[in-house]
Structure formats: C-alpha cells, structure tokens
Design a protein around this motif. Structure first.
Motif, PDB file in Angstrom:
ATOM      1  N   GLY A  26       0.810  -1.208   0.000  1.00  0.00           N
ATOM      2  CA  GLY A  26       0.000   0.000   0.000  1.00  0.00           C
ATOM      3  C   GLY A  26       0.843   1.257   0.000  1.00  0.00           C
ATOM      4  N   MET A  27       1.909   1.270   0.761  1.00  0.00           N
ATOM      5  CA  MET A  27       2.791   2.444   0.815  1.00  0.00           C
ATOM      6  C   MET A  27       3.464   2.687  -0.533  1.00  0.00           C
ATOM      7  SD  MET A  27       4.505   1.928   4.592  1.00  0.00           S
ATOM      8  CE  MET A  27       5.520   3.392   4.454  1.00  0.00           C
ATOM      9  N   LEU A  28       3.920   1.616  -1.185  1.00  0.00           N
ATOM     10  CA  LEU A  28       4.572   1.776  -2.486  1.00  0.00           C
ATOM     11  C   LEU A  28       3.609   2.315  -3.536  1.00  0.00           C
ATOM     12  CD1 LEU A  28       6.694  -1.521  -2.603  1.00  0.00           C
ATOM     13  CD2 LEU A  28       7.559   0.814  -2.357  1.00  0.00           C
ATOM     14  N   SER A  29       2.393   1.786  -3.559  1.00  0.00           N
ATOM     15  CA  SER A  29       1.425   2.260  -4.549  1.00  0.00           C
ATOM     16  C   SER A  29       1.004   3.696  -4.259  1.00  0.00           C
ATOM     17  CB  SER A  29       0.204   1.334  -4.564  1.00  0.00           C
ATOM     18  OG  SER A  29      -0.424   1.294  -3.300  1.00  0.00           O
ATOM     19  N   LEU A  30       0.858   4.044  -2.990  1.00  0.00           N
ATOM     20  CA  LEU A  30       0.494   5.419  -2.635  1.00  0.00           C
ATOM     21  C   LEU A  30       1.625   6.395  -2.972  1.00  0.00           C
ATOM     22  CD1 LEU A  30      -1.255   4.708   0.767  1.00  0.00           C
ATOM     23  CD2 LEU A  30      -2.361   5.604  -1.296  1.00  0.00           C
ATOM     24  N   GLN A  31       2.854   5.939  -2.833  1.00  0.00           N
ATOM     25  CA  GLN A  31       3.977   6.800  -3.214  1.00  0.00           C
ATOM     26  C   GLN A  31       3.948   7.095  -4.709  1.00  0.00           C
ATOM     27  OE1 GLN A  31       7.804   5.282  -2.065  1.00  0.00           O
ATOM     28  NE2 GLN A  31       8.938   6.933  -3.072  1.00  0.00           N
ATOM     29  N   ARG A  32       3.653   6.068  -5.522  1.00  0.00           N
ATOM     30  CA  ARG A  32       3.552   6.276  -6.968  1.00  0.00           C
ATOM     31  C   ARG A  32       2.403   7.219  -7.308  1.00  0.00           C
ATOM     32  NH1 ARG A  32       3.460   1.348 -10.814  1.00  0.00           N
ATOM     33  NH2 ARG A  32       3.600   3.132 -12.229  1.00  0.00           N
ATOM     34  N   LYS A  33       1.292   7.061  -6.607  1.00  0.00           N
ATOM     35  CA  LYS A  33       0.156   7.950  -6.864  1.00  0.00           C
ATOM     36  C   LYS A  33       0.486   9.385  -6.468  1.00  0.00           C
ATOM     37  CE  LYS A  33      -4.826   8.343  -6.324  1.00  0.00           C
ATOM     38  NZ  LYS A  33      -6.064   7.695  -5.831  1.00  0.00           N
ATOM     39  N   GLN A  34       1.207   9.542  -5.361  1.00  0.00           N
ATOM     40  CA  GLN A  34       1.610  10.890  -4.938  1.00  0.00           C
ATOM     41  C   GLN A  34       2.550  11.515  -5.958  1.00  0.00           C
ATOM     42  OE1 GLN A  34       0.202  12.528  -2.710  1.00  0.00           O
ATOM     43  NE2 GLN A  34       1.500  13.483  -1.197  1.00  0.00           N
ATOM     44  N   ASP A  35       3.442  10.728  -6.538  1.00  0.00           N
ATOM     45  CA  ASP A  35       4.330  11.244  -7.580  1.00  0.00           C
ATOM     46  C   ASP A  35       3.536  11.720  -8.792  1.00  0.00           C
ATOM     47  OD1 ASP A  35       6.492  10.640  -6.003  1.00  0.00           O
ATOM     48  OD2 ASP A  35       6.960   8.752  -7.015  1.00  0.00           O
ATOM     49  N   SER A  36       2.506  10.964  -9.169  1.00  0.00           N
ATOM     50  CA  SER A  36       1.664  11.348 -10.302  1.00  0.00           C
ATOM     51  C   SER A  36       0.925  12.646 -10.020  1.00  0.00           C
ATOM     52  CB  SER A  36       0.668  10.229 -10.620  1.00  0.00           C
ATOM     53  OG  SER A  36      -0.194  10.600 -11.676  1.00  0.00           O
ATOM     54  N   LEU A  37       0.386  12.799  -8.796  1.00  0.00           N
ATOM     55  CA  LEU A  37      -0.313  14.026  -8.420  1.00  0.00           C
ATOM     56  C   LEU A  37       0.645  15.212  -8.390  1.00  0.00           C
ATOM     57  CD1 LEU A  37      -2.567  12.591  -5.569  1.00  0.00           C
ATOM     58  CD2 LEU A  37      -3.357  13.436  -7.789  1.00  0.00           C
ATOM     59  N   ALA A  38       1.853  14.983  -7.880  1.00  0.00           N
ATOM     60  CA  ALA A  38       2.847  16.064  -7.832  1.00  0.00           C
ATOM     61  C   ALA A  38       3.228  16.512  -9.243  1.00  0.00           C
ATOM     62  CB  ALA A  38       4.083  15.610  -7.061  1.00  0.00           C
ATOM     63  N   ALA A  95      -1.270   5.924   7.609  1.00  0.00           N
ATOM     64  CA  ALA A  95      -2.006   4.818   8.223  1.00  0.00           C
ATOM     65  C   ALA A  95      -1.276   3.499   7.997  1.00  0.00           C
ATOM     66  CB  ALA A  95      -3.414   4.747   7.649  1.00  0.00           C
ATOM     67  N   ASN A  96      -0.746   3.291   6.805  1.00  0.00           N
ATOM     68  CA  ASN A  96       0.028   2.080   6.525  1.00  0.00           C
ATOM     69  C   ASN A  96       1.315   2.045   7.340  1.00  0.00           C
ATOM     70  OD1 ASN A  96      -1.070   0.272   4.150  1.00  0.00           O
ATOM     71  ND2 ASN A  96      -1.565   2.376   3.606  1.00  0.00           N
ATOM     72  N   GLN A  97       1.903   3.214   7.552  1.00  0.00           N
ATOM     73  CA  GLN A  97       3.095   3.278   8.402  1.00  0.00           C
ATOM     74  C   GLN A  97       2.784   2.809   9.822  1.00  0.00           C
ATOM     75  OE1 GLN A  97       4.372   7.423   7.829  1.00  0.00           O
ATOM     76  NE2 GLN A  97       6.336   6.648   7.106  1.00  0.00           N
TER      77      GLN A  97
END
Length: 307
Positions: free
Chosen positions: A11-23, A283-285
């Motif tokens: 979940g953390m890895l996928s959310l990081q990728r999504k955050q990069d896309s939003l940025a 939350a995943n952290q």
C-alpha cells in the motif's frame, strides 16, 4: 503477521507512486495543453486460505471437519498496486495571449459508434531535413500544446523542438529568408479550420502555400503513450485521419489564434487528493509499526520461555 507487513508495504509503495503522479500534475498546472494523469489502483488477487492435514483443529460452524480434508479459513487480501496512470483528455480552459504563434484547439467531437472517445490533436515530428522530409507514420507525435515559436530557419516549432506539421505531414515554414515577400512573420493568420494565410505589403490576405494545420482525430486516445510532458505517441491500429478527411466527424471544432489552452489540472482537487494519499500512507506506516512491535514482543516471550 508477516503477511500484514507485506500488505501495508504494498500500500505504501502504490500510494507513493500515486503521490508522484499528483505532484507531476501540480507541477504542470501552467503548462499549456497539459492533460492530467489519474493513477489507477488495483488489488492483488485475493487468496483462499485453508487448513490442510489438520486432525486436531476445532470444527468451524457450518463447515464440519473431515479427516484429511482441507478446512477453509477465509479469504486473504495481499494489498494493492498502482497499475498505470491514465491521462484525462478533457478540454482545458483557454486564455488570450494575442501572440500570433499561440494557437488553442477546441473540440466537441462525438464518440464513435462503439462509444470510444475521440479527440483532436496537433501533429508534430522531429525531421532531419524539414525542407524536404515528410513525416513517416512512426515519426508522428501528437500534442495539444499550441505555444509555438519560429526557429532560425523559419519553421513553426513546439517548446520541445518538434516541427509543427501541416495536413500533408510536412513542416510548416512561415518565414523564408530567400523569399521575404512570401514570409508571414507576425502577419501569420490562422482561420478557425486551421488554414494558413499571411498579409502581403498591400495588406491583402494570401494563402501560405495552400497549407493548413495538421489536426488529427484520434479515436480512443487512451491508446496513446506519453513521451515527455506534452507529446504523445499513438499505439493503436491504423493512422489518425485529418479532421477534414474524417468521414465520422460529427462534432464541432475550432482553432483560435492568439489563445492558449490551459492545463486541465484542478489545483484544489489535486491538493485534496495529495492530502488524502498522505493520510493513507501514514495509516500504513502505523500498521507496520504496530505489527513490528507485536512481533518483537512475541520474540521476547519465546526467548524468555526457552531461557
């Protein structure tokens, strides 16, 4: 417990990728013609867990234990991943610049018979010799960025250095040093359907070599691959047709000279999405911290018993 670590980590890895896309979307909020990306989150295939060769386990209500048979425990989800980032080709707002080399493309092309989205794009290409070369299908690229300029040789080019093409897939030359009387300069005029003209010394409107902008109709634009910030490569079957040659063109379109199409990124929504992703990441952290602490406590208990 180990499975919990893996699920939270995915979940953390996928959310990081999504955050990069939003940025990246937010960074291109002022890029003309930019189309925002939307991250697509998918779950890994769920697993069905069972106890096997279990002769001593208790019966589960409704699922009596049978010797030597697998006893179902339940389903297990192993996390999510971001499979891809899909661009949204919604029309952006247009803004007036009064620069003759700024062009906004507006379209209202209806879907095809199968319901596939259809959008208009300017065709561009990198050419070794723009004076003689005609862009081959594999060289064609597509963009909505109409923020153009004229290079030292008098050709219309994009900010990334691509030549803007006409309806014959050839570079458009608006200034010819050898024929200054046939050069458009800042007298270049582009009509609503993309035809190119210039004003001569007498103030008369003269066609610029009977050229018009190479505006292509792309069916199902999700078949395009982004190359760089504002340029796409088409991966579908066949080749996109010029908008004037498309027999299925049942919509309206227009070219506005002296205007630019803005990015279609919504800054307020993007910031909200970034905060949502950040909270989910935290939350995943916390899940990983909790599982790690539980495992440490269990390890200490085992060591105490063995001691």
């Amino acid at each position: 417990m180990i499975r919990g670590l893996y699920t939270a980590a995915s979940g953390m890895l996928s959310l990081q990728r999504k955050q990069d896309s939003l940025a990246n979307n937010l960074a291109n909020i002022n890029t003309p013609g930019y189309k925002q990306d939307v991250g697509v989150m998918r779950a890994f295939p769920e697993q069905l867990l069972s106890r096997i060769r279990d002769q001593e386990g208790p019966d589960i209500q409704g699922m009596p234990q049978m010797g030597g048979q697998a006893v179902p425990i339940g389903r297990l989800h192993t996390g999510v991943y971001m499979s891809e980032a899909l661009p949204v080709f919604r029309q952006g707002d247009i803004a007036e610049t009064r620069d003759p080399y700024d062009v906004a493309l507006m379209d209202n092309i209806q879907p095809d018979e199968e319901g596939n989205e259809r959008r208009l794009f300017f065709s561009v290409a990198r050419l070794a010799d723009p004076a003689t070369d005609t862009a081959e299908p594999e060289q064609l690229r597509y963009t909505r960025n109409g923020n153009w300029s004229v290079n030292a040789d008098g050709y219309l080019v994009t900010p990334d250095g691509y030549y803007v093409l006409n309806n014959e897939n050839q570079a458009i030359r608006v200034n010819d040093p050898d024929f200054p009387d046939q050069s458009a300069g800042h007298t270049l005029e582009i009509t609503a359907n993309g035809a190119l003209f210039y004003r001569n010394d007498a103030g008369e409107q003269v066609p610029l070599n009977d050229q018009s902008l190479g505006i292509k109709v792309l069916t199902n634009p999700q078949q395009m691959v982004r190359e760089g910030t504002n340029v796409y490569r088409y991966t579908g079957e066949g080749q996109p047709a010029n908008v004037g040659d498309d027999p299925e063109n049942t919509g309206f379109y227009g070219v506005k000279q002296g205007w630019l199409e803005r990015s279609n990124v919504d800054p307020a929504q993007t910031m909200t999405d970034m905060m949502t992703v950040l909270r989910a990441y935290e939350a995943n952290q916390r899940i990983i911290t909790t599982v790690d602490g539980t495992m440490e406590k269990a390890a200490n208990e085992i060591g105490r018993v063995n001691g």
